[in-house]
Design an enzyme around this catalytic site. Structure first.
Site, PDB file in Angstrom:
ATOM      1  N   LYS D  11      24.628  10.098   9.746  1.00 43.82           N
ATOM      2  CA  LYS D  11      24.022   9.979  11.071  1.00 43.82           C
ATOM      3  C   LYS D  11      22.528   9.766  10.878  1.00 43.82           C
ATOM      4  O   LYS D  11      21.864  10.558  10.200  1.00 43.82           O
ATOM      5  CB  LYS D  11      24.255  11.260  11.874  1.00 43.82           C
ATOM      6  CG  LYS D  11      23.967  11.096  13.353  1.00 43.82           C
ATOM      7  CD  LYS D  11      24.902  10.099  14.026  1.00 43.82           C
ATOM      8  CE  LYS D  11      25.720  10.677  15.144  1.00 43.82           C
ATOM      9  NZ  LYS D  11      26.825   9.794  15.549  1.00 43.82           N
ATOM     10  N   THR D  62      30.080  11.753  11.588  1.00 42.16           N
ATOM     11  CA  THR D  62      28.619  11.686  11.712  1.00 42.16           C
ATOM     12  C   THR D  62      28.172  12.520  12.909  1.00 42.16           C
ATOM     13  O   THR D  62      27.072  13.057  12.916  1.00 42.16           O
ATOM     14  CB  THR D  62      28.131  10.225  11.839  1.00 42.16           C
ATOM     15  OG1 THR D  62      28.575   9.661  13.076  1.00 42.16           O
ATOM     16  CG2 THR D  62      28.650   9.376  10.680  1.00 42.16           C
ATOM     17  N   ARG D 177     -16.115  -7.436  -0.067  1.00 37.53           N
ATOM     18  CA  ARG D 177     -15.136  -7.688   1.000  1.00 37.53           C
ATOM     19  C   ARG D 177     -14.738  -6.371   1.662  1.00 37.53           C
ATOM     20  O   ARG D 177     -14.966  -5.289   1.122  1.00 37.53           O
ATOM     21  CB  ARG D 177     -13.901  -8.403   0.448  1.00 37.53           C
ATOM     22  CG  ARG D 177     -13.097  -7.594  -0.548  1.00 37.53           C
ATOM     23  CD  ARG D 177     -11.751  -8.267  -0.891  1.00 37.53           C
ATOM     24  NE  ARG D 177     -10.996  -7.416  -1.819  1.00 37.53           N
ATOM     25  CZ  ARG D 177      -9.739  -7.651  -2.204  1.00 37.53           C
ATOM     26  NH1 ARG D 177      -9.100  -8.719  -1.772  1.00 37.53           N
ATOM     27  NH2 ARG D 177      -9.118  -6.829  -3.029  1.00 37.53           N
ATOM     28  N   GLN D 225      -4.800  -3.102  -6.369  1.00 36.94           N
ATOM     29  CA  GLN D 225      -3.988  -2.464  -7.403  1.00 36.94           C
ATOM     30  C   GLN D 225      -4.753  -1.297  -8.050  1.00 36.94           C
ATOM     31  O   GLN D 225      -4.184  -0.239  -8.321  1.00 36.94           O
ATOM     32  CB  GLN D 225      -3.611  -3.475  -8.510  1.00 36.94           C
ATOM     33  CG  GLN D 225      -2.513  -4.456  -8.132  1.00 36.94           C
ATOM     34  CD  GLN D 225      -3.020  -5.738  -7.496  1.00 36.94           C
ATOM     35  OE1 GLN D 225      -3.963  -5.713  -6.714  1.00 36.94           O
ATOM     36  NE2 GLN D 225      -2.363  -6.852  -7.812  1.00 36.94           N
ATOM     37  N   HIS D 253      -5.559  -7.909   5.595  1.00 35.03           N
ATOM     38  CA  HIS D 253      -6.712  -8.792   5.404  1.00 35.03           C
ATOM     39  C   HIS D 253      -7.638  -8.807   6.620  1.00 35.03           C
ATOM     40  O   HIS D 253      -7.198  -8.965   7.753  1.00 35.03           O
ATOM     41  CB  HIS D 253      -6.243 -10.219   5.138  1.00 35.03           C
ATOM     42  CG  HIS D 253      -5.298 -10.337   3.982  1.00 35.03           C
ATOM     43  ND1 HIS D 253      -5.635  -9.948   2.702  1.00 35.03           N
ATOM     44  CD2 HIS D 253      -4.033 -10.813   3.892  1.00 35.03           C
ATOM     45  CE1 HIS D 253      -4.608 -10.186   1.890  1.00 35.03           C
ATOM     46  NE2 HIS D 253      -3.618 -10.691   2.583  1.00 35.03           N
TER      47      HIS D 253
END
Lengths: 298, 298, 298, 298
Positions: D11, D62, D177, D225, D253
């Site tokens: 469920k 369920t 950035r 990363q 971005h």
């Protein structure tokens, strides 16, 4: 025969983020401020030719409207959303002769500084701040500000009974229920305050949000409608420049789970949060001396 | 001092599925019909006490409204959504003295029979059918029907040029672009047709949808506005009982990808489908002899 | 001390639309074909430097991956999604020495031609076609194709009983219930078929979807699990190149509304479509001679 | 011939809200605590009969699983989500002989007390707390906790350059950035800590979230990363009971808008927040002495 009726066109959901850099943060600290917005503009006026024959001579392109949002975000810098919306709307009407009305709405998303970092933030997420400015060549300027997605909950102090019982009524009366809702609120500013244009938008927003939270928490409620009216009333009474509040409050039902089959008592402890259907309460609270709404809510 | 302004309350998004069983399907076959709906009702009237003091004596519970949707779905059986909405709205106003106005809206989701199976279906998914009925004790009944989420695309036969160029305009003119939009359309029925009450709702829906698709496909377009007006016009001209069409058409921009850096030509072959921002065109088309809209769009 | 474990990086959701222009449509007609895709790529290999010191020397930029999707969409033209995914994956591994594995997944959205128009389409919306190709320098190529969001419903021919009853069981047994689910299905191709590379992807997709619908409709079901296994079995038995099917099938519960309080019988006519919670059945069906899954599902 | 492969059923999305009433809040105040959860369970074991012949004898319904979530929420009261998940998983495996493995996952939504009110809250909204417990009869218990939808942003201190340039590379290098991402993080607990079962789940969550925010803010980043690895490392180093962290970080971005056409400089002030496509970085950080993952991530 057919004719063109009311219409508007524009650019929706320009997602513009402004960073004010190197700002004094207090205590000698210097850092950045972030303003994260979703701006939509729409224009009306002498543009029937576009609909009837595809003549775009009077149609400021929606791409241009987008560019204008970016350019004004740069020019105005770190201002309140009402200021940005107002300047944009005035610009469109003021510079494009065929355009007689502009509507600019802004959603603003909150960010919270991470500790005392000058350049780092996390998204706040507790609600979205909103504003809609309409600038009409003839009827002037209106400002409606507000918020949405503010989810609130009282674990008690809510009753619901005394309602009529017809052949389709099965609901039990209750003297103690959970009350939860996701508030969407919009408050209209008085025309004279908009014209004077010295409103402290940020302070008003903070006050209205605080009044909303305090009233929701402090109202012993016999119906969500009562809570709605109390919220609208306090916002109007707290902020003289506001003459009308509209509220949309879905009742986010929390139902007590029946634990009897399992030999357990449920003394208002375990609830099932339902999705659909939901009650939906929509209402308006007005100052007694509120002026006409004009185009404000269009 | 403050006062209560316009308000309404109700139950939103009652997800009711009706199965008509053992129906003659033609050719001697017998099977089931499925109607899958999302019904929302809201009521207005003499309910100020609820807002002001929490007096629920005049407030038909939203839970009761939900039950009524279920009961009427049973009683009416396999009918068009306009019929269900109309009967529900009339019931609320007719049986609850304090309630003077009811608004019932229905979304209906399409299911397609799997091959020639009597009991099996898959969700269609190409659009959602809609209707909103308002029953006012004084002003009578209005019906607005329509659809939403019908996404259409022309790979050519669309131009956009001749628009004004101001200091913020950078968009290039084009004589060949892709045109795509997700149509939301609503058509208002004439008051006299609503009163006569012998409208073929299903046939009108099919006709309006067909007119919409054919017009979108068949219009050589110099602007999305032009396409919008053509769609609205043909719906009105095709279906005499309809006097007004409102359309909201977001421009789902498809931008040509610049493949030059890769030494490749892009001769209108490869596009980038953008999410936001998007143009948004909203317009009304009216029959010349359309009556007043009254409460229809509230 | 810590170390870097499995990782991948890429560009997700490149929304690329390809138009093949001036194609013979049969019967002497000429028109366009539209392919509407959402492409995601991710790469793995000798890129630890990027994680450990921010050295990007081996990291083909995700922006470049996006550009590559566009360029290959142009170069390959109107091909099946498996072909696009496969060529892209091979390209990344073949041209970037540090990259030893590429994963490319494609979602494809259906469009239906409007009548016999050469350039006009409406979105189909009944399901999304999917594929995922993994190209590993050492372990070779795998292809998993499928679909999602195919919503199906049987109005009868479903029972559910004979389940165990513990202290928390309250569910009544039923010998006639509605059965509805939104199917997500993925089928893995045999390694040798992938290597031979002469699979008719379009035909396989059509066959698998047809088998799915027919099996759902044709299975008298004692549990959704049974239906799931029947669907997977028929897909494998119908398409020799497929050796494994994985299915995820949420049980979209439709509960009979209790109309007794209103003096109405509910003879399997009126249902309430619930949102949450929902049963969720996930299972795998394998050909007896299926080869190892390798990286296919990673 | 075909056979049944790995499978599970359960469920999903049981939306349970628990209120602990009359709790000492400190400073002599007494009030309520709210726990708002979305619980999903799934079971595996000797249930092939259900798939193959529709025999439900071994299939705990369920619906029963849902009831069990409610009952345990009552019995356990105000506990951490890991405790609830663990007890539920142990219960299913311990009481149902055919069930040999249970997976219970919990999402928990935050609520913030409104001022010093004992009974009133607003939804926090900054992230969702998660946990997944797998209890396998043979392989024991695993716990993976974490969070998702924590959106963070650095206005500077991020560079991206030195990446390879192939024929499809057009991206310019940048030394400044904006860096934004919506973090999904999951941390696996050491088997021995899970077995000892004296983990302070709440404190670990608070520590991990704080480490995540501090590391994101404090890392001068040459790639997302690098930030990912730094986050995972600090979580492992801060909390000895955690041996593995998996992170999924979409690169949200923010592109500088080109204001040159308008005669305006854009000195890192005005950005466009893009929706799609987006970079997606997924990585694992492991303690050097991490034990085998076993079933933890299945």
């Amino acid at each position: 025969m057919v004719q063109l009726g009311p219409n508007r066109y524009g650019k929706a959901e320009v997602r513009v983020v402004h960073v004010a850099r190197g700002v004094a943060l207090g205590g000698g600290a210097v850092g950045d401020l972030v303003t994260d917005r979703n701006v939509s503009s729409s224009l009306s006026g002498d543009v029937a030719g576009c609909y009837l024959t595809g003549d775009n001579a009077n149609v400021l392109a929606t791409d241009t409207q987008k560019n204008t949002v970016y350019a004004f975000s740069k020019k105005l810098g770190h201002v309140e959303p009402e200021r940005l919306a107002r300047e944009l709307a005035a610009h469109f009407v003021g510079t494009q002769a065929p355009i007689t009305r502009a509507r600019v709405s802004v959603e603003q998303y909150g960010w919270t500084r991470i500790e005392d970092r000058p350049n780092s933030f996390h998204r706040t997420g507790d609600c979205v701040r909103t504003t809609t400015v309409i600038h009409d060549e003839t009827q002037g300027v209106s400002v409606v500000s507000g918020l949405r997605d503010l989810v609130v909950l009282n674990t008690t102090n809510s009753e619901f009974h005394g309602f009529p019982r017809d052949e389709f009524t099965t609901l039990a009366e209750t003297t103690d229920r959970m009350l939860a809702t996701s508030v969407e609120a919009s408050w209209r500013y008085r025309a004279e305050a908009v014209q004077a244009d010295d409103i402290d938008w940020a302070d008003d927003f903070a006050q209205a949000k605080a009044a909303l939270l305090a009233t929701f928490a402090g109202t012993y409620s016999y119906s969500l409608q009562q809570t709605l009216f109390a919220i609208g009333s306090l916002i109007i009474e707290s902020i003289p420049d506001i003459c009308e509040v509209r509220l949309s409050m879905p009742n986010r039902h929390h139902f007590l789970v029946d634990l009897d089959p399992f030999g357990l008592a449920n003394d208002n402890e375990v609830y099932y949060a339902a999705d659909r259907p939901y009650g939906l309460i929509e209402g308006t609270v007005l100052a007694d001396d509120a002026g006409p709404e004009g185009l404000a809510w269009t």
